[in-house]
Design a protein around this motif. Structure first.
Motif, mmCIF file in Angstrom:
data_model
loop_
_atom_site.group_PDB
_atom_site.id
_atom_site.type_symbol
_atom_site.label_atom_id
_atom_site.label_comp_id
_atom_site.label_asym_id
_atom_site.label_seq_id
_atom_site.Cartn_x
_atom_site.Cartn_y
_atom_site.Cartn_z
ATOM 1 N N ALA A 32 0.822 -1.213 0.000
ATOM 2 C CA ALA A 32 0.000 0.000 0.000
ATOM 3 C C ALA A 32 0.859 1.267 0.000
ATOM 4 O O ALA A 32 0.396 2.326 -0.413
ATOM 5 N N LEU A 33 2.115 1.156 0.435
ATOM 6 C CA LEU A 33 3.000 2.317 0.481
ATOM 7 C C LEU A 33 3.815 2.498 -0.797
ATOM 8 O O LEU A 33 4.374 3.579 -1.010
ATOM 9 N N TYR A 34 3.959 1.462 -1.624
ATOM 10 C CA TYR A 34 4.744 1.612 -2.854
ATOM 11 C C TYR A 34 3.936 1.405 -4.134
ATOM 12 O O TYR A 34 4.467 1.558 -5.225
ATOM 13 N N GLN A 35 2.663 1.087 -4.030
ATOM 14 C CA GLN A 35 1.819 0.953 -5.211
ATOM 15 C C GLN A 35 0.879 2.148 -5.306
ATOM 16 O O GLN A 35 0.392 2.639 -4.291
ATOM 17 N N LYS A 36 0.643 2.608 -6.536
ATOM 18 C CA LYS A 36 -0.249 3.740 -6.775
ATOM 19 C C LYS A 36 -1.173 3.411 -7.940
ATOM 20 O O LYS A 36 -0.826 2.611 -8.808
ATOM 21 N N ASP A 37 -2.330 4.053 -7.967
ATOM 22 C CA ASP A 37 -3.238 3.928 -9.108
ATOM 23 C C ASP A 37 -2.816 4.933 -10.178
ATOM 24 O O ASP A 37 -2.531 6.095 -9.869
ATOM 25 N N LEU A 38 -2.747 4.488 -11.414
ATOM 26 C CA LEU A 38 -2.401 5.338 -12.554
ATOM 27 C C LEU A 38 -3.594 5.373 -13.494
ATOM 28 O O LEU A 38 -4.380 4.422 -13.540
ATOM 29 N N VAL A 39 -3.724 6.440 -14.268
ATOM 30 C CA VAL A 39 -4.890 6.602 -15.135
ATOM 31 C C VAL A 39 -4.439 6.945 -16.549
ATOM 32 O O VAL A 39 -3.534 7.757 -16.733
ATOM 33 N N VAL A 40 -5.090 6.327 -17.522
ATOM 34 C CA VAL A 40 -4.927 6.714 -18.925
ATOM 35 C C VAL A 40 -6.325 7.014 -19.458
ATOM 36 O O VAL A 40 -7.268 6.260 -19.207
ATOM 37 N N LYS A 41 -6.426 8.149 -20.149
ATOM 38 C CA LYS A 41 -7.728 8.580 -20.660
ATOM 39 C C LYS A 41 -7.663 8.737 -22.168
ATOM 40 O O LYS A 41 -6.739 9.371 -22.687
ATOM 41 N N GLN A 42 -8.636 8.174 -22.851
ATOM 42 C CA GLN A 42 -8.789 8.367 -24.289
ATOM 43 C C GLN A 42 -9.692 9.578 -24.479
ATOM 44 O O GLN A 42 -10.776 9.645 -23.896
ATOM 45 N N LEU A 43 -9.227 10.537 -25.278
ATOM 46 C CA LEU A 43 -9.955 11.784 -25.458
ATOM 47 C C LEU A 43 -10.571 11.867 -26.855
ATOM 48 O O LEU A 43 -10.048 11.282 -27.806
#
Length: 176
Positions: A113-124
């Motif tokens: 939980a301290l070294y993982q993050k949520d990342l986002v990619v968006k199609q525009l």
């Protein structure tokens, strides 16, 4: 019978362009410079993908024949290509990687939980509206690529890649 007029008539909302996207990087709290890299990452991500997922088949044999039944879902690693400007984004990604497993002494942050993050990619859309948003859950970098240096690479800017693994992804704006 299909013809060009029929195809044109079927395109009522325009077609999606692969160069209309945005990547939203995020960094764990222990990454110094991560907050500044978040803003630059949005603009400096040159390329990415909408991630793939696979349902691996399990062959089941009966009297010399096999049938396939659904196995477990797996997710391919996800890679972004980043323009290098003053090493801000690259250094943040490297610090993240070192925080997971330090180069000097093989230690690192223990709790995922301290070294993982949520990342986002968006199609525009062509107008900048979000057509699809994909969130990669519990991502972490597994490779920050080398930067190739070459006297013959004139009229180019430096780029590098970063490859992430993640546990799964969620999608919004999914057509039902």
């Amino acid at each position: 019978m299909a013809d060009i007029s029929g195809f044109r008539a079927s395109v009522v909302n325009g077609l999606v362009r692969p160069n209309s996207f945005r990547v939203e990087l995020d960094f764990p709290a222990f990454v110094t410079g991560g907050a500044a890299a978040v803003g630059l990452g949005t603009f400096h991500c040159k390329a990415a993908q909408l991630p793939a997922s696979n349902v691996n088949p399990i062959p089941v044999f009966y009297q010399g024949r096999s049938i396939n039944v659904a196995g477990e879902r797996t997710f391919d690693p996800w890679t972004v290509v980043v323009y290098n400007e003053n090493f801000l984004v690259r250094d943040a990604l490297t610090r993240w990687s070192h925080g997971i497993n330090n180069i000097d002494n093989n230690t690192g942050v223990i709790q995922p939980a301290l070294y993982q993050k949520d990342l986002v990619v968006k199609q525009l859309s062509r107008n900048g509206d979000v057509l699809k948003s994909i969130k990669l859950i519990d991502a972490m970098p597994i490779q920050v690529s080398p930067i190739e240096l070459d006297f013959e690479n004139n009229a180019q800017v430096e780029i590098f890649t970063c490859t992430f693994v993640y546990n799964y992804f969620t999608e919004s704006n999914v057509n039902a």
